[in-house]
Design a protein around this motif. Structure first.
Motif, PDB file in Angstrom:
ATOM      1  N   ASN A   1      -1.369   6.907  -0.376  1.00 21.43           N
ATOM      2  CA  ASN A   1      -1.021   5.772   0.477  1.00 21.43           C
ATOM      3  C   ASN A   1      -1.986   5.647   1.653  1.00 21.43           C
ATOM      4  OD1 ASN A   1       1.211   5.293  -1.143  1.00 21.43           O
ATOM      5  ND2 ASN A   1       2.602   6.486   0.146  1.00 21.43           N
TER       6      ASN A   1
ATOM      7  N   ASN B   1       0.816  -1.224   0.000  1.00 23.11           N
ATOM      8  CA  ASN B   1       0.000   0.000   0.000  1.00 23.11           C
ATOM      9  C   ASN B   1       0.846   1.268   0.000  1.00 23.11           C
ATOM     10  OD1 ASN B   1      -2.392  -1.411  -0.043  1.00 23.11           O
ATOM     11  ND2 ASN B   1      -2.667  -1.373   2.170  1.00 23.11           N
ATOM     12  N   LYS B   2       1.987   1.217  -0.672  1.00 18.36           N
ATOM     13  CA  LYS B   2       2.876   2.373  -0.747  1.00 18.36           C
ATOM     14  C   LYS B   2       3.186   2.694  -2.199  1.00 18.36           C
ATOM     15  CE  LYS B   2       3.549   3.126   3.693  1.00 18.36           C
ATOM     16  NZ  LYS B   2       3.129   4.393   4.326  1.00 18.36           N
TER      17      LYS B   2
END
Length: 437
Positions: free
Chosen positions: A407, A260-261
């Motif tokens: 993010n 999730n970056k």
């Protein structure tokens, strides 16, 4: 001219030695004075002059020479032109501190020029040489007039836009029709869902993008920062709409980012190295990186249904005339030449987008680039550029925080909270930056 121990100048090279050659007037061809030369003014291009160009692109000297340095050498045989490529953020400051000078500074945003207080209104030269601003694509003029409060600090030399690249093999693998020019964001969203699949233990993702660039060049003309207050505009309605439109792609099940970056390299590499991303939105020059490592083609950036003609904003490279220049007239000849039909034809064939209003030249885009043969590279040419937004000297702060907000959202934070908190961080960082001066 420069101190021997100045790091910023170790790549500084004279393009040519001064010579005094008679030049033919009134023609726009190699070796002759630029078309901006007025018949009732001195033939500036035929007179000896020394000019220094500081190139802030971060590119190597070879790239600079290929893209414009050699053309200037050919065009101005009487000028001794020295090009100083930027090595680091302090290069220009070091150059000036060592007693050097820059007559012209290249920059996409102008932030480096304003940081050094080197901007200079060229309106007097435009009038003196009867330069025709109306020949330029209007948003490139508009953004400069905003920066100069109605004046003009620079002229553009070329521009770039956002486009959508796609991997033909993934679409063929899943039997999904290729994307087409003119598709809406909703159309592309549906294609992204169809091409996001797990197959033989390989996760294929339908869409990713150079998020910061696409957001920065958004079609809604949503600015990141208010110029008058130096405060973020992250919670403004049009900014939120542009942001949500992009974020939704990462919320498609299976299409999320690793951990999730968002990191640009981590998103681009799977497209052209691993061949696991079906579509990737980025600046149109990406094809020169991808070459034949992926079976790619490109289509226009998706459009909003109610704005079918509007493409991305123009992301031009501007040449600023410095207030410290002792050869303003000669420097203006260089700026003028970069906007000439001759140079624009060259730069378009080299893969860039022209800054002239007459887009007939643009049909030759990428003609001299082998990687573009057989590709729909004309998709980089929007019917209409989006309203321009000024990229301030704090743009890098704002860009980083848009990624941070992305993010946060894909990790579960609601959009309103993510944008508000990111905007607050932008405000704090800008205040800290301004407080140091």
């Amino acid at each position: 001219m420069f101190a021997a121990n100045n790091k910023a100048t170790k790549f500084a090279v004279p393009l040519l030695c001064m010579s005094v050659l008679a030049a033919c007037g009134g023609q726009d061809k190699a070796g002759s004075p630029p078309s901006a030369q007025s018949a009732d003014k001195p033939d500036i291009a035929s007179q000896p002059a020394e000019l220094t160009i500081y190139d802030s692109s971060g590119n190597k000297l070879e790239w600079i020479m290929d893209n414009y340095g050699n053309k200037l050498k050919e065009k101005f045989p009487n000028y001794k032109i020295t090009i100083v490529p930027q090595e680091n953020a302090k290069s220009l400051e070091n150059l000036i501190a060592s007693g050097g000078n820059a007559d012209i500074v290249t920059s996409a945003t102008g932030s480096i020029v304003f940081d050094m207080q080197m901007q200079s209104d060229i309106s007097d030269l435009i009038a003196k040489y009867k330069y025709d601003l109306s020949k330029l694509e209007p948003t490139n003029v508009e953004i400069q007039k905003k920066l100069a409060n109605g004046g003009l600090y620079a002229l553009p030399a070329w521009t770039t836009t956002g486009v959508l690249f796609y991997n033909k093999d993934i679409f063929d693998k899943f039997g999904v029709p290729y994307p087409k020019d003119g598709m809406t964001w909703d159309d592309i969203y549906e294609l992204a869902k169809k091409t996001t699949r797990m197959d033989n233990n390989v996760q294929y993702r339908g869409m990713s993008m150079a998020f910061e660039h696409i957001m920065m060049l958004n079609q809604l003309g949503a600015a990141h920062i208010d110029l008058s207050t130096n405060k973020s505009l992250f919670t403004a309605d049009n900014f939120k709409k542009a942001f949500e439109n992009l974020v939704r792609f990462y919320q498609i099940p299976g299409n999320g980012m690793a951990g999730n970056k968002f990191f640009f390299a981590n998103e681009q590499d799977p497209f052209y190295k691993n061949n696991t991303i079906a579509m990737f939105m980025t600046l149109h020059g990406g094809g020169r990186t991808y070459k034949d490592s992926v079976n790619w083609d490109t289509v226009t950036l998706p459009v909003f249904k109610d704005k079918p003609e509007i493409g991305s904003q123009s992301y031009a490279n501007f040449f600023f005339l410095s207030k410290t220049s002792k050869n303003r007239d000669a420097a203006f000849q260089v700026l003028s030449y970069l906007t000439s039909t001759e140079f624009q034809q060259f730069v378009v064939r080299n893969g860039y987008i022209p800054i002239l209003k007459d887009q007939s030249i643009a049909q030759q885009i990428g003609a001299d680039i082998p990687e573009y043969k057989g590709k729909n590279i004309k998709a980089a040419l929007p019917k209409t550029f989006a309203p321009p937004t000024i990229k301030t000297k704090h743009q890098s702060i704002a860009n980083a925080e848009t990624s941070a907000a992305l993010n946060a959202v894909v990790s579960g934070t609601d959009v309103n909270t993510a944008l508000r908190e990111a905007g607050e961080r932008v405000d704090k960082k800008i205040a800290e930056q301004l407080g140091k001066k």
